[in-house]
Design a protein around this motif. Structure first.
Motif, PDB file in Angstrom:
ATOM      1  N   GLY A  19       5.928   9.285   7.209  1.00  0.00           N
ATOM      2  CA  GLY A  19       5.661   8.309   6.154  1.00  0.00           C
ATOM      3  C   GLY A  19       4.466   7.428   6.479  1.00  0.00           C
ATOM      4  N   PHE A  20       4.373   6.974   7.738  1.00  0.00           N
ATOM      5  CA  PHE A  20       3.229   6.158   8.160  1.00  0.00           C
ATOM      6  C   PHE A  20       1.911   6.927   7.974  1.00  0.00           C
ATOM      7  CE2 PHE A  20       6.137   3.848  11.381  1.00  0.00           C
ATOM      8  CZ  PHE A  20       6.471   2.900  10.429  1.00  0.00           C
ATOM      9  N   LEU A  21       1.913   8.198   8.378  1.00  0.00           N
ATOM     10  CA  LEU A  21       0.689   8.992   8.278  1.00  0.00           C
ATOM     11  C   LEU A  21       0.343   9.312   6.821  1.00  0.00           C
ATOM     12  CD1 LEU A  21       1.142  11.406  11.319  1.00  0.00           C
ATOM     13  CD2 LEU A  21      -0.245   9.334  11.174  1.00  0.00           C
ATOM     14  N   SER A  22       1.355   9.478   5.977  1.00  0.00           N
ATOM     15  CA  SER A  22       1.094   9.709   4.553  1.00  0.00           C
ATOM     16  C   SER A  22       0.522   8.455   3.902  1.00  0.00           C
ATOM     17  CB  SER A  22       2.383  10.125   3.841  1.00  0.00           C
ATOM     18  OG  SER A  22       2.885  11.340   4.371  1.00  0.00           O
ATOM     19  N   LEU A  23       1.042   7.286   4.303  1.00  0.00           N
ATOM     20  CA  LEU A  23       0.496   6.033   3.796  1.00  0.00           C
ATOM     21  C   LEU A  23      -0.932   5.841   4.306  1.00  0.00           C
ATOM     22  CD1 LEU A  23       0.918   3.450   2.187  1.00  0.00           C
ATOM     23  CD2 LEU A  23       2.005   2.431   4.206  1.00  0.00           C
ATOM     24  N   MET A  24      -1.186   6.272   5.537  1.00  0.00           N
ATOM     25  CA  MET A  24      -2.546   6.235   6.068  1.00  0.00           C
ATOM     26  C   MET A  24      -3.488   7.058   5.203  1.00  0.00           C
ATOM     27  SD  MET A  24      -4.807   8.388   7.861  1.00  0.00           S
ATOM     28  CE  MET A  24      -3.772   9.563   8.725  1.00  0.00           C
ATOM     29  N   ASP A  25      -3.026   8.245   4.770  1.00  0.00           N
ATOM     30  CA  ASP A  25      -3.854   9.082   3.895  1.00  0.00           C
ATOM     31  C   ASP A  25      -4.216   8.347   2.606  1.00  0.00           C
ATOM     32  OD1 ASP A  25      -3.859  11.221   5.655  1.00  0.00           O
ATOM     33  OD2 ASP A  25      -2.110  12.183   4.735  1.00  0.00           O
ATOM     34  N   ALA A  26      -3.250   7.601   2.056  1.00  0.00           N
ATOM     35  CA  ALA A  26      -3.514   6.854   0.829  1.00  0.00           C
ATOM     36  C   ALA A  26      -4.567   5.774   1.061  1.00  0.00           C
ATOM     37  CB  ALA A  26      -2.214   6.238   0.298  1.00  0.00           C
ATOM     38  N   GLU A  97      -1.219  16.983  -4.125  1.00  0.00           N
ATOM     39  CA  GLU A  97      -1.756  18.341  -4.186  1.00  0.00           C
ATOM     40  C   GLU A  97      -2.480  18.696  -2.884  1.00  0.00           C
ATOM     41  OE1 GLU A  97      -5.108  20.302  -6.963  1.00  0.00           O
ATOM     42  OE2 GLU A  97      -3.380  19.493  -8.051  1.00  0.00           O
ATOM     43  N   ALA A  98      -3.243  17.754  -2.364  1.00  0.00           N
ATOM     44  CA  ALA A  98      -3.965  17.986  -1.109  1.00  0.00           C
ATOM     45  C   ALA A  98      -2.992  18.193   0.045  1.00  0.00           C
ATOM     46  CB  ALA A  98      -4.894  16.809  -0.821  1.00  0.00           C
ATOM     47  N   ILE A  99      -1.947  17.371   0.113  1.00  0.00           N
ATOM     48  CA  ILE A  99      -0.952  17.518   1.183  1.00  0.00           C
ATOM     49  C   ILE A  99      -0.246  18.860   1.068  1.00  0.00           C
ATOM     50  CG2 ILE A  99       1.215  16.617   2.108  1.00  0.00           C
ATOM     51  CD1 ILE A  99      -1.180  14.918   2.844  1.00  0.00           C
ATOM     52  N   ALA A 100       0.085  19.256  -0.168  1.00  0.00           N
ATOM     53  CA  ALA A 100       0.772  20.537  -0.377  1.00  0.00           C
ATOM     54  C   ALA A 100      -0.073  21.696   0.124  1.00  0.00           C
ATOM     55  CB  ALA A 100       1.086  20.716  -1.866  1.00  0.00           C
ATOM     56  N   LEU A 101      -1.351  21.711  -0.205  1.00  0.00           N
ATOM     57  CA  LEU A 101      -2.229  22.790   0.235  1.00  0.00           C
ATOM     58  C   LEU A 101      -2.423  22.773   1.751  1.00  0.00           C
ATOM     59  CD1 LEU A 101      -4.902  22.692  -2.608  1.00  0.00           C
ATOM     60  CD2 LEU A 101      -3.247  24.510  -2.195  1.00  0.00           C
ATOM     61  N   SER A 102      -2.381  21.586   2.345  1.00  0.00           N
ATOM     62  CA  SER A 102      -2.570  21.494   3.801  1.00  0.00           C
ATOM     63  C   SER A 102      -1.398  22.093   4.568  1.00  0.00           C
ATOM     64  CB  SER A 102      -2.769  20.032   4.221  1.00  0.00           C
ATOM     65  OG  SER A 102      -1.564  19.301   4.133  1.00  0.00           O
ATOM     66  N   PHE A 103      -0.253  22.299   3.916  1.00  0.00           N
ATOM     67  CA  PHE A 103       0.909  22.868   4.589  1.00  0.00           C
ATOM     68  C   PHE A 103       0.685  24.324   5.028  1.00  0.00           C
ATOM     69  CE2 PHE A 103       4.119  19.854   2.358  1.00  0.00           C
ATOM     70  CZ  PHE A 103       3.905  18.912   3.336  1.00  0.00           C
ATOM     71  N   PHE A 251       5.041  15.636   1.604  1.00  0.00           N
ATOM     72  CA  PHE A 251       4.745  15.848   0.183  1.00  0.00           C
ATOM     73  C   PHE A 251       5.405  14.779  -0.680  1.00  0.00           C
ATOM     74  CE2 PHE A 251       5.879  17.595  -3.974  1.00  0.00           C
ATOM     75  CZ  PHE A 251       4.617  17.930  -4.448  1.00  0.00           C
ATOM     76  N   VAL A 252       6.666  14.447  -0.360  1.00  0.00           N
ATOM     77  CA  VAL A 252       7.376  13.410  -1.120  1.00  0.00           C
ATOM     78  C   VAL A 252       6.678  12.062  -0.948  1.00  0.00           C
ATOM     79  CG1 VAL A 252       9.581  12.225  -1.434  1.00  0.00           C
ATOM     80  CG2 VAL A 252       9.534  14.668  -0.843  1.00  0.00           C
ATOM     81  N   TRP A 253       6.332  11.739   0.316  1.00  0.00           N
ATOM     82  CA  TRP A 253       5.605  10.491   0.559  1.00  0.00           C
ATOM     83  C   TRP A 253       4.279  10.487  -0.201  1.00  0.00           C
ATOM     84  CZ3 TRP A 253       8.244   6.699   2.594  1.00  0.00           C
ATOM     85  CH2 TRP A 253       9.192   6.924   3.600  1.00  0.00           C
ATOM     86  N   ALA A 254       3.544  11.600  -0.138  1.00  0.00           N
ATOM     87  CA  ALA A 254       2.232  11.663  -0.786  1.00  0.00           C
ATOM     88  C   ALA A 254       2.358  11.527  -2.299  1.00  0.00           C
ATOM     89  CB  ALA A 254       1.536  12.977  -0.433  1.00  0.00           C
ATOM     90  N   ALA A 255       3.384  12.148  -2.877  1.00  0.00           N
ATOM     91  CA  ALA A 255       3.586  12.025  -4.322  1.00  0.00           C
ATOM     92  C   ALA A 255       3.859  10.572  -4.702  1.00  0.00           C
ATOM     93  CB  ALA A 255       4.748  12.922  -4.754  1.00  0.00           C
ATOM     94  N   ALA A 256       4.696   9.898  -3.892  1.00  0.00           N
ATOM     95  CA  ALA A 256       5.014   8.493  -4.183  1.00  0.00           C
ATOM     96  C   ALA A 256       3.787   7.597  -4.026  1.00  0.00           C
ATOM     97  CB  ALA A 256       6.135   8.023  -3.256  1.00  0.00           C
ATOM     98  N   PHE A 257       3.063   7.758  -2.921  1.00  0.00           N
ATOM     99  CA  PHE A 257       1.892   6.910  -2.678  1.00  0.00           C
ATOM    100  C   PHE A 257       0.750   7.251  -3.629  1.00  0.00           C
ATOM    101  CE2 PHE A 257       3.607   6.728   1.884  1.00  0.00           C
ATOM    102  CZ  PHE A 257       4.300   5.557   1.617  1.00  0.00           C
ATOM    103  N   GLY A 258       0.628   8.530  -3.998  1.00  0.00           N
ATOM    104  CA  GLY A 258      -0.394   8.914  -4.966  1.00  0.00           C
ATOM    105  C   GLY A 258      -0.163   8.246  -6.305  1.00  0.00           C
ATOM    106  N   TRP A 259       1.099   8.143  -6.691  1.00  0.00           N
ATOM    107  CA  TRP A 259       1.402   7.475  -7.964  1.00  0.00           C
ATOM    108  C   TRP A 259       1.220   5.965  -7.843  1.00  0.00           C
ATOM    109  CZ3 TRP A 259       4.838   3.836  -9.815  1.00  0.00           C
ATOM    110  CH2 TRP A 259       4.906   3.731 -11.205  1.00  0.00           C
ATOM    111  N   LEU A 260       1.705   5.367  -6.732  1.00  0.00           N
ATOM    112  CA  LEU A 260       1.612   3.915  -6.567  1.00  0.00           C
ATOM    113  C   LEU A 260       0.167   3.435  -6.443  1.00  0.00           C
ATOM    114  CD1 LEU A 260       4.572   3.287  -4.097  1.00  0.00           C
ATOM    115  CD2 LEU A 260       4.428   2.517  -6.468  1.00  0.00           C
TER     116      LEU A 260
END
Length: 295
Positions: A19-26, A97-103, A251-260
Motif C-alpha cells: 500500500g505504501f509503495l502504491s501510494l508512492m506511485d500516485a 492499468e499501469a500496475i496491472a500491466l507491470s504484473f 492493483f486494488v491500492w492503485a485503483a483506489a489511489f488512481g480514483w482519489l
C-alpha cells in the motif's frame, strides 16, 4: 500469544508495504505530471538515499567488497532506467492499468532465470506465461475497442513493457544481492547509484523543478523507504510463498489511489486482463505437488 508474534502480523506488514509503495506511485505520478518523469525520478532517488543512508551508516557497516560493489552497481543501473520508464508510463496511462500491466514482470523473470541461472521452466510456468500474455492483450484490446489507444497510450504501454523487462532482470540481481548484503545496505546503494546514473542524462533532460513538486516528491521518498522496510520486515518473518499474494493487492491500492488522486475509472477489460495476469502469476509461483509414492 503476544501481539508482536501474531502470525497475521507479517501478512499485514506486507500488505501495508504494498500500500505504501502504491501510494508512492500516485505521488510520483503527480510529481511527474508537474516536472516531468526524468526530474521526478532523479529527485526521488536522492531523497530516498538521503533518508536511508544515515540509518545504514549509523550501524557502522563495513564497506562492500569489489564483487558486492558490482552487484550494487548493476542493480543501480538497471533500476534507474526501470524506474524512469515506469514513471514515464504513469504520465500516459491510468494508475491501475499501469500496475496491472507491470504484473507480467514475474512471468518474464521465469525466462530470464532460465537463461541466466539455468533454472528449469515447468509446463505450468509456460501455461502461466500464456495467460499473462493473454491478459495484456485484453487490457490493450480494451483500449483499442474504446478508441482510447492513441499515440500517447501506445508509448505508455511500450515504456511499461521496457520497465517490466528491466524489473524482471532486477529480480535476478536482487536474488544475488540478498545473499551477500543486508536490506539497509541494498536500499542505500539502490537509491544512491540509481540517482547518480540518471544524473548522467542531466545535460539533455534537466529542467529546474518547480517548488510545487517538492511535497509529493518528499512524500514519495518517505513512502519508498517505509514500503521497502515494511516488506523486508514481513519477508524476514514469514515464508515468501505465504506473502507473494499481497503483491497483487497493488492493483486494488492503485485503483483506489488512481480514483482519489486523478478520478481515473477502472474499465472491465482492465479488470479481466488483471485477473488473467494474476492467475498466471499464481500458477507460476505455486509449489509443485510431490509425486505420489509408488509401492
Amino acid at each position: 500469544m503476544s501481539f508482536r508474534s501474531h502470525p497475521l502480523l507479517p501478512f499485514a506488514a506486507a500488505l501495508a508495504g504494498v500500500g505504501f509503495l502504491s501510494l508512492m506511485d500516485a505521488f510520483m505520478k503527480e510529481a511527474a505530471l508537474m516536472i516531468g518523469a526524468y526530474m521526478a525520478t532523479v529527485l526521488r532517488a536522492f531523497i530516498g538515499a538521503a533518508l536511508i543512508a544515515p540509518v545504514w551508516l549509523s550501524r557502522g557497516p563495513a564497506m562492500p567488497s569489489r564483487a558486492v560493489w558490482m552487484l550494487h552497481l548493476t542493480r543501480g543501473v538497471v533500476s534507474a532506467f526501470m524506474a524512469l520508464t515506469f514513471f514515464y508510463a504513469l504520465t500516459l496511462l491510468p494508475l491501475a492499468e499501469a500496475i496491472a500491466l507491470s504484473f507480467i514482470a514475474p512471468l518474464i523473470a521465469l525466462y530470464l532465470a532460465r537463461v541466466l541461472l539455468g533454472e528449469v521452466i515447468s509446463r505450468a510456468a509456460i501455461g502461466a506465461s500464456v495467460l499473462g500474455f493473454a491478459g495484456t492483450l485484453v487490457i490493450v484490446g480494451g483500449r483499442i475497442g474504446q478508441g482510447a489507444f492513441d499515440e500517447g497510450a501506445a508509448l505508455g504501454v511500450a515504456s511499461l513493457f521496457v520497465s517490466a523487462l528491466l524489473y524482471a532482470y532486477n529480480f535476478i540481481v536482487i536474488r544475488r544481492q540478498a545473499q551477500v548484503a543486508g536490506p539497509l545496505e541494498i536500499a542505500t546503494f539502490h537509491s544512491g547509484i540509481g540517482g547518480l546514473v540518471l544524473l548522467t542524462l542531466a545535460p539533455f533532460l534537466w529542467e529546474t523543478p518547480s517548488g510545487d513538486a517538492l511535497v509529493p516528491l518528499l512524500a514519495a521518498g518517505a513512502l519508498t523507504v517505509a514500503g521497502s522496510l515494511a516488506i523486508a520486515w514481513a519477508y524476514a518473518r514469514a515464508p515468501a510463498s505465504a506473502l507473494v499474494p499481497t503483491e497483487y493487492s497493488g492493483f486494488v491500492w492503485a485503483a483506489a489511489f488512481g480514483w482519489l488522486f486523478f478520478r481515473e475509472a477502472v474499465t472491465w477489460p482492465t479488470l479481466a486482463g488483471t485477473a488473467l495476469i494474476v492467475t498466471g502469476c499464481w500458477l507460476a509461483t505455486r509449489p509443485e505437488r510431490p509425486a505420489a509414492a509408488t509401492t
